[in-house]
Write an enzyme that holds these catalytic residues in place. Sequence first.
Site, PDB file in Angstrom:
ATOM      1  N   ASP A 183      -4.717  -2.067  -1.856  1.00  0.00           N
ATOM      2  CA  ASP A 183      -3.707  -3.111  -1.684  1.00  0.00           C
ATOM      3  C   ASP A 183      -4.256  -4.532  -1.828  1.00  0.00           C
ATOM      4  O   ASP A 183      -5.205  -4.913  -1.154  1.00  0.00           O
ATOM      5  CB  ASP A 183      -3.103  -2.920  -0.292  1.00  0.00           C
ATOM      6  CG  ASP A 183      -2.024  -3.929   0.043  1.00  0.00           C
ATOM      7  OD1 ASP A 183      -1.294  -4.336  -0.876  1.00  0.00           O
ATOM      8  OD2 ASP A 183      -1.908  -4.300   1.218  1.00  0.00           O
TER       9      ASP A 183
ATOM     10  N   SER B  44       0.490  -6.792  -4.056  1.00  0.00           N
ATOM     11  CA  SER B  44       1.262  -5.675  -3.517  1.00  0.00           C
ATOM     12  C   SER B  44       2.711  -5.725  -4.013  1.00  0.00           C
ATOM     13  O   SER B  44       2.944  -5.769  -5.216  1.00  0.00           O
ATOM     14  CB  SER B  44       1.159  -5.675  -1.993  1.00  0.00           C
ATOM     15  OG  SER B  44       1.459  -4.406  -1.469  1.00  0.00           O
TER      16      SER B  44
END
Length: 282
Positions: free
Chosen positions: A155, A41
């Site tokens: 993510d 991320s």
Amino acid sequence: MKYPKIGLALGSGGARGIAHIGVIKTLEKYKIPIDIVAGSSIGAVVAASYAQDLNGNRLQEIALSFSERKMISFVDFTLKGGLMKGNKLEAEISELLGEVSFSTSKIPFAVVATDYHTAEEVVFYDGDLVKAIRASIAVPPFLQPVADGERVLADGGLSNPVPVEVVKKMGADIVIAVNLDTVYLENEMVREIPSLSSVPMHAIYILRHQLALKSSKNAGVVIAPQVAYVGYLGWDYFFSKEKIMNLIQEGERVTEELIPQIKALISQKKRERSWFRRLLPF
């Protein structure tokens, strides 16, 4: 061949990831060489930038260039898979990194995403760098997941928020992990039944906290900036130079405290190598 090879695993955490810059600046200050880096991320954004030869001071300059107006310019609303398509943000990442790729980086690095259907970790070592980062930062429900062939990617923090094992597989002898989720409480200890509105996010913080601890448990050193107060995404922290500097300084502070431990671990690895070599018959 250089020994020991030192790897850096940069964790997920939205705007908390600005603290990664302080970690990098301090490692550079004490001349701790990083040979391998991976990120999930926001950690993937910083990892890719660092691997492309952007040092800590340059990363700080970039962070301080953010503004509310600039962040708003990234917004491209949708209701399919998330609140934002992410195309404008992807274009900004491309502009930030320039004409670079996995193969042209200063040091080996990897980007971690998550297969949205199987929940499996997906690690990128090559291919389209910008697409890999865009997938890694696709935080639900804010950013739309990314279609990648037959997969849909989201993510990296959903499957591996602190990619220690990824860095190990890439050949690191020592892994320095940066865990942004060691403290899950936003403010004070919960001493009474919480309000209905706070329960869902608090539950997410607990899940993130436990998964991050599991991901980082095999690191040689875990750097844990105290940044839980920033919240889940903390977008407002990108708008304030003061808040950005506070996060960077927290990364510096906690890393500074661990420099003796890092140096001791490097020395230990070198001694072990020297001892082992004396036993070899050749």
